[in-house]
Write an enzyme that holds these catalytic residues in place. Structure first.
Site, PDB file in Angstrom:
ATOM      1  N   ASP A   1      37.972 -10.840 -33.705  1.00 31.21           N
ATOM      2  CA  ASP A   1      37.887  -9.381 -33.681  1.00 31.21           C
ATOM      3  C   ASP A   1      39.084  -8.709 -33.006  1.00 31.21           C
ATOM      4  O   ASP A   1      38.949  -7.645 -32.403  1.00 31.21           O
ATOM      5  CB  ASP A   1      36.586  -8.944 -32.996  1.00 31.21           C
ATOM      6  CG  ASP A   1      36.215  -7.502 -33.334  1.00 31.21           C
ATOM      7  OD1 ASP A   1      36.498  -7.063 -34.452  1.00 31.21           O
ATOM      8  OD2 ASP A   1      35.657  -6.823 -32.457  1.00 31.21           O
TER       9      ASP A   1
ATOM     10  N   ASP B   1      33.979 -11.598 -40.419  1.00 27.71           N
ATOM     11  CA  ASP B   1      35.241 -10.869 -40.225  1.00 27.71           C
ATOM     12  C   ASP B   1      36.480 -11.745 -40.108  1.00 27.71           C
ATOM     13  O   ASP B   1      37.594 -11.219 -40.066  1.00 27.71           O
ATOM     14  CB  ASP B   1      35.203  -9.965 -38.981  1.00 27.71           C
ATOM     15  CG  ASP B   1      34.034  -9.015 -38.959  1.00 27.71           C
ATOM     16  OD1 ASP B   1      33.451  -8.772 -40.018  1.00 27.71           O
ATOM     17  OD2 ASP B   1      33.696  -8.524 -37.873  1.00 27.71           O
TER      18      ASP B   1
END
Length: 412
Positions: A129, A167
């Site tokens: 992230d 992600d």
């Protein structure tokens, strides 16, 4: 989980990689998954449905339900308990290979006693992230490889659905913003190459397990275009996986997710035949134009020889949030948006030959993070409260999800 950024520019088209999964292999695995009795909430009497595992819920859900009971709000309390008792994923958090091995083994053995299949979310990739809302992960490739090995040992010969690194491919290090002292574009490119190798190695290890299906995360329809995410999936080893996941921790509608999944799967098949991802239709195309392209280039493909996908329906019952126009410099529409509801119940009987399951991957009721929407904070200006950190229980949001669930979850 941070990560819900706008679509990024398409990377260079990659050389075709074999992607097909034989119909026999798929049938054998799906048969194994369906061996247990079904308590699938959507189709309780369907013998072909897979029983999905329900782990212990966040204790805060039951505490909140108890408070509602004491306030004589029994319908809402019952809805919260029903949400907590619905099958949902387990996010593995053990830091060492031994910790995650033991944690995984406990989950899969508990699921096996219930004749159920657990959904495991792996979320420890290095540089996770961009060191933002859900920062963390392990230090380097060697540490991550050992950690994945611990997960594999924990699963062993038991059944599992694995969602690999939400992600991680939609937000690779080269996408991360500038501003970190001492960081350079060249260093981010090196970390990006390592990221693809890390995901490929993880897929290779986990897909070798006899009753494990691995799905690499592909973001959601409002983020990457199809021709952007497909090359990333290929570089991340999707050829070795059962497929990919869509809408993890996001709010896109079932229709948008199904179309996005179909377009990605079709584009992967097109590249596998020697085509270019840049030629594939994206979700921004009109449905008529995209379908015309599929008819010309894909014909009537055999779903058993295409990459399948799974969909997170945990919080998309009301679809995505549309922020007030011009109100925020960064609306963060992915971050604890107001007025959302639980979505379709988890099931492996989706009615879509490419969509293997609708699952509650993100745990509903747990916060997306401290959303500031471009303001100085500390309150979320939309909710006028300080939101809990990512992964912590958010009572206000949990109650919204229950009240606005579609289909409804509260008793009449």
């Amino acid at each position: 989980m941070h990560s819900r950024r706008p679509a990024l520019p398409s990377p260079t088209v990659l050389t075709a990689v074999p992607l097909t999964l034989t119909g026999l292999a798929a049938a054998l695995f799906l048969g194994a998954l369906s061996a247990g009795a079904s308590d699938d909430p959507a189709t309780p009497d369907d013998p072909a449905a897979t029983r999905l595992y329900t782990p212990e819920a966040n204790p805060a859900a039951y505490r909140q339900a108890g408070e509602l009971d004491r306030d004589k709000r029994s319908r809402e309390a019952a809805g919260l308990r029903a949400m907590a008792r619905t099958p949902h994923a387990v996010w593995l958090a053990g830091r060492t290979p031994e910790e995650v091995r033991d944690e995984t083994r406990d989950v899969v053995r508990d699921a096996a006693r219930d004749k159920a299949t657990p959904t495991l979310v792996l979320y420890q990739v290095p540089g996770r992230d961009c060191s933002l809302y859900s920062a963390g992960g392990l230090r380097d490739s060697a540490e991550y490889r050992e950690w994945i090995g611990g997960v594999a040992k924990g699963i062993g010969d038991d059944r599992a659905l694995v969602v690999l690194e939400p992600d991680a491919l939609a937000l690779v290090p080269s996408d991360c913003p500038d501003g970190v002292p001492g960081d350079t574009k060249e260093a981010r490119e090196v970390r990006t190459a390592a990221r693809y190798a890390q995901i490929t190695d993880a897929v290779t290890t986990l897909a070798a397990l006899p009753r494990t299906k691995v799905y690499i995360d592909a973001g959601h329809p409002s983020w990457h275009t199809v021709d952007s995410i497909v090359p990333r999936l290929i570089k991340g080893g999707v050829a070795r996986a059962a497929g990919f996941s869509v809408n993890v921790a996001n709010y896109s509608t079932d229709s948008a997710n199904a179309w996005y999944g179909k377009l990605i799967s079709s584009c992967l098949a097109h590249v596998d035949k020697g085509g270019k991802a840049s030629d594939c239709p994206s979700q921004s195309w009109s449905r008529a134009d995209a379908q015309s392209w599929l008819d010309r280039h894909a014909g009537a493909p055999d779903p058993a020889r295409m990459k399948h996908f799974i969909t997170d329906t945990s919080r998309n019952g009301q679809g995505p949030w549309t922020p007030p126009a011009g109100k925020y410099s960064d609306a963060q529409d992915w971050c604890n948006p107001p007025g959302r509801g639980l979505g379709a119940r988890p099931t492996t009987r989706t009615g879509d030959p490419l969509n293997d399951a609708n699952l509650w991957i993100k745990t509903p009721g747990e916060s997306d993070g401290e959303c500031l929407r471009g303001t100085a904070g500390p309150q979320d200006p939309e909710r006028r409260t300080v939101a809990p950190k990512a992964g912590l229980w958010f009572p206000e949001q949990a109650l919204e999800l229950v009240r606005l669930a579609d289909p409804a979850i509260m008793p009449r």
